[in-house]
Design a protein around this motif. Structure first.
Motif, PDB file in Angstrom:
ATOM      1  N   MET A 122       0.773  -1.188   0.039  1.00  0.00           N
ATOM      2  CA  MET A 122       0.160   0.068  -0.068  1.00  0.00           C
ATOM      3  C   MET A 122       0.842   1.206   0.023  1.00  0.00           C
ATOM      4  N   GLU A 123       0.332   2.252  -0.790  1.00  0.00           N
ATOM      5  CA  GLU A 123       1.337   3.428  -0.661  1.00  0.00           C
ATOM      6  C   GLU A 123       1.336   4.171   0.290  1.00  0.00           C
ATOM      7  N   LYS A 124       2.192   4.878   0.851  1.00  0.00           N
ATOM      8  CA  LYS A 124       2.444   5.538   2.058  1.00  0.00           C
ATOM      9  C   LYS A 124       1.592   6.898   1.802  1.00  0.00           C
ATOM     10  N   LYS A 125       0.874   7.630   2.725  1.00  0.00           N
ATOM     11  CA  LYS A 125       0.247   8.888   2.378  1.00  0.00           C
ATOM     12  C   LYS A 125       0.795   9.672   3.677  1.00  0.00           C
ATOM     13  N   PRO A 126       0.628  11.277   3.257  1.00  0.00           N
ATOM     14  CA  PRO A 126       1.249  12.069   4.103  1.00  0.00           C
ATOM     15  C   PRO A 126       0.048  12.483   5.188  1.00  0.00           C
ATOM     16  N   CYS A 127       0.436  12.836   6.447  1.00  0.00           N
ATOM     17  CA  CYS A 127      -0.664  12.993   7.418  1.00  0.00           C
ATOM     18  C   CYS A 127      -1.485  14.087   7.061  1.00  0.00           C
ATOM     19  N   SER A 128      -1.213  15.114   5.925  1.00  0.00           N
ATOM     20  CA  SER A 128      -2.104  16.243   5.697  1.00  0.00           C
ATOM     21  C   SER A 128      -3.223  15.659   4.869  1.00  0.00           C
ATOM     22  N   ASN A 129      -2.845  14.512   4.276  1.00  0.00           N
ATOM     23  CA  ASN A 129      -4.024  14.030   3.272  1.00  0.00           C
ATOM     24  C   ASN A 129      -5.310  13.617   4.076  1.00  0.00           C
ATOM     25  N   SER A 130      -5.178  13.353   5.592  1.00  0.00           N
ATOM     26  CA  SER A 130      -6.293  12.943   6.255  1.00  0.00           C
ATOM     27  C   SER A 130      -7.124  13.949   6.793  1.00  0.00           C
ATOM     28  N   LEU A 131      -6.475  15.105   6.802  1.00  0.00           N
ATOM     29  CA  LEU A 131      -6.738  16.467   7.525  1.00  0.00           C
ATOM     30  C   LEU A 131      -8.260  16.583   7.255  1.00  0.00           C
ATOM     31  N   ALA A 132      -9.047  16.626   8.762  1.00  0.00           N
ATOM     32  CA  ALA A 132     -10.612  16.982   8.522  1.00  0.00           C
ATOM     33  C   ALA A 132     -10.927  18.151   9.711  1.00  0.00           C
ATOM     34  N   VAL A 133     -11.709  19.082   9.189  1.00  0.00           N
ATOM     35  CA  VAL A 133     -12.083  20.332   9.974  1.00  0.00           C
ATOM     36  C   VAL A 133     -13.678  20.588  10.084  1.00  0.00           C
ATOM     37  N   LYS A 134     -14.099  20.835  11.247  1.00  0.00           N
ATOM     38  CA  LYS A 134     -15.608  21.103  11.254  1.00  0.00           C
ATOM     39  C   LYS A 134     -15.592  22.405  12.342  1.00  0.00           C
ATOM     40  N   THR A 135     -16.262  23.591  11.938  1.00  0.00           N
ATOM     41  CA  THR A 135     -16.332  24.381  12.719  1.00  0.00           C
ATOM     42  C   THR A 135     -17.706  24.780  12.718  1.00  0.00           C
ATOM     43  N   SER A 136     -18.291  25.058  13.948  1.00  0.00           N
ATOM     44  CA  SER A 136     -19.757  25.166  14.207  1.00  0.00           C
ATOM     45  C   SER A 136     -19.866  26.390  15.291  1.00  0.00           C
ATOM     46  N   HIS A 137     -21.234  26.872  15.088  1.00  0.00           N
ATOM     47  CA  HIS A 137     -21.582  28.041  16.215  1.00  0.00           C
ATOM     48  C   HIS A 137     -21.910  27.049  17.340  1.00  0.00           C
ATOM     49  N   VAL A 138     -21.821  27.692  18.790  1.00  0.00           N
ATOM     50  CA  VAL A 138     -22.163  27.127  19.592  1.00  0.00           C
ATOM     51  C   VAL A 138     -23.556  27.391  20.066  1.00  0.00           C
ATOM     52  N   GLY A 158     -16.100  -7.301   9.884  1.00  0.00           N
ATOM     53  CA  GLY A 158     -15.661  -6.398  11.225  1.00  0.00           C
ATOM     54  C   GLY A 158     -14.339  -6.767  11.792  1.00  0.00           C
ATOM     55  N   LYS A 159     -13.420  -7.474  10.914  1.00  0.00           N
ATOM     56  CA  LYS A 159     -12.003  -7.872  11.401  1.00  0.00           C
ATOM     57  C   LYS A 159     -11.241  -7.008  11.135  1.00  0.00           C
ATOM     58  N   PRO A 160      -9.916  -6.461  11.993  1.00  0.00           N
ATOM     59  CA  PRO A 160      -9.134  -5.523  11.666  1.00  0.00           C
ATOM     60  C   PRO A 160      -8.427  -5.961  10.288  1.00  0.00           C
ATOM     61  N   THR A 161      -8.165  -5.139   9.550  1.00  0.00           N
ATOM     62  CA  THR A 161      -7.679  -5.255   8.038  1.00  0.00           C
ATOM     63  C   THR A 161      -6.461  -4.021   7.891  1.00  0.00           C
ATOM     64  N   PRO A 162      -5.491  -4.340   7.537  1.00  0.00           N
ATOM     65  CA  PRO A 162      -4.192  -3.361   7.188  1.00  0.00           C
ATOM     66  C   PRO A 162      -4.691  -2.054   6.551  1.00  0.00           C
ATOM     67  N   VAL A 163      -3.652  -1.151   7.132  1.00  0.00           N
ATOM     68  CA  VAL A 163      -3.804   0.636   6.658  1.00  0.00           C
ATOM     69  C   VAL A 163      -2.510   0.863   6.018  1.00  0.00           C
ATOM     70  N   PRO A 164      -2.659   1.634   4.888  1.00  0.00           N
ATOM     71  CA  PRO A 164      -1.369   2.461   4.759  1.00  0.00           C
ATOM     72  C   PRO A 164      -0.711   3.020   5.573  1.00  0.00           C
ATOM     73  N   GLU A 165       0.666   3.201   5.536  1.00  0.00           N
ATOM     74  CA  GLU A 165       1.594   3.929   6.387  1.00  0.00           C
ATOM     75  C   GLU A 165       1.359   5.312   6.365  1.00  0.00           C
ATOM     76  N   VAL A 166       1.775   6.150   7.365  1.00  0.00           N
ATOM     77  CA  VAL A 166       1.470   7.460   7.350  1.00  0.00           C
ATOM     78  C   VAL A 166       3.135   8.268   7.237  1.00  0.00           C
ATOM     79  N   TYR A 167       3.154   9.283   6.615  1.00  0.00           N
ATOM     80  CA  TYR A 167       4.201   9.977   7.044  1.00  0.00           C
ATOM     81  C   TYR A 167       4.235  11.594   7.237  1.00  0.00           C
ATOM     82  N   PRO A 168       4.943  12.017   8.289  1.00  0.00           N
ATOM     83  CA  PRO A 168       4.760  13.567   8.566  1.00  0.00           C
ATOM     84  C   PRO A 168       5.562  14.357   7.773  1.00  0.00           C
TER      85      PRO A 168
END
Ligand code: PKZ
Length: 175
Positions: free
Chosen positions: A1-17, A120-130
């Protein structure tokens, strides 16, 4: 599996309280923030793995500053480290008083997600790099945190076995 950078997974949510997410102190319910943290972190884990995931653990959630009604809250998450099937996700939540622009970090947290297959069984994930300094710091320290989680999980399993499955109203309450 191809390695992916941390930034590839960035998720952001902004809300009004706003009500009904606030309590009698006029601040955001802790449970609501925890649900948002799990939600945004799960999106980061799925973005990284492109597979269904489950939350395996949350290290701790410290409420460092109250989040007031009318403020905004921005929750950001990205994958910092992976092993075989698990992914560590770092989350930071920042509250902003919208009229003044004053911001505070109200929470940071580390969660672990595990990618699962159709059974529902654990399955491998790609490596991440910073890439950035912060990502490198979080990546380098991650194995130590993983070791702590391993110990904690083993303790939790021990306690679960010791307590058993009796409901509290059953007569045998001795451990
Ligand atoms: C309609 C369809 C649409 C589909 C669209 C797709 C998108 C879909 C997105 C879903 C996004 C929603 C996200 C919901 C998030 C929840 O709400 S999930 C609900 C809450 N969580 C659960 O119910 C999980 C319950 N637990 C489990 O299922 C199992 O214990 C686990 C976590 C899968 C682990 O399974 P296991 O057989 O015990 O595995 P084991 O071999 O011991 O360990 C596997 C890995 O997990 C790690 N691990 C296990 N426990 C822990 C722990 N406590 N702490 C840290 N790491 C742990 C191990 O270290 C190991 O890591 P690797 O060395 O492989 O990297």
């Amino acid at each position: 599996m191809e390695k992916k950078p941390c930034s590839n997974s960035l998720a952001v949510k902004t809300s009004h309280v706003l009500p009904p997410d606030t309590n009698t102190h006029g601040t955001l319910f802790g449970g609501k923030l925890m649900a948002d943290i799990d939600d945004v972190a799960a999106i980061a884990a799925v973005r990284h793995s492109r597979q269904p995931v489950v939350t395996a653990s949350t290290d701790s959630v410290d409420f460092l500053a109250p989040v007031k009604e009318g403020d905004s809250i921005c929750v950001e998450a990205f994958v910092t480290w992976t092993r075989n099937t698990s992914m560590e996700v770092f989350v930071k939540a920042v509250t902003e008083e919208l009229l003044t622009g004053e911001r505070k970090v109200c929470t940071t947290a580390f969660l672990t997600f595990v990618a699962v297959d159709e059974n529902g069984k654990p399955t491998p994930v790609p490596e991440v790099y910073p890439e950035t300094e912060l990502e490198k710091l979080l990546h380098e320290n991650a194995p130590l945190r993983a070791e702590e989680r391993k110990k904690r999980r083993s303790n939790s399993k021990g306690l679960a076995d010791r307590f058993g499955t009796n409901y509290p109203w059953h007569s045998e309450r001795n451990l």
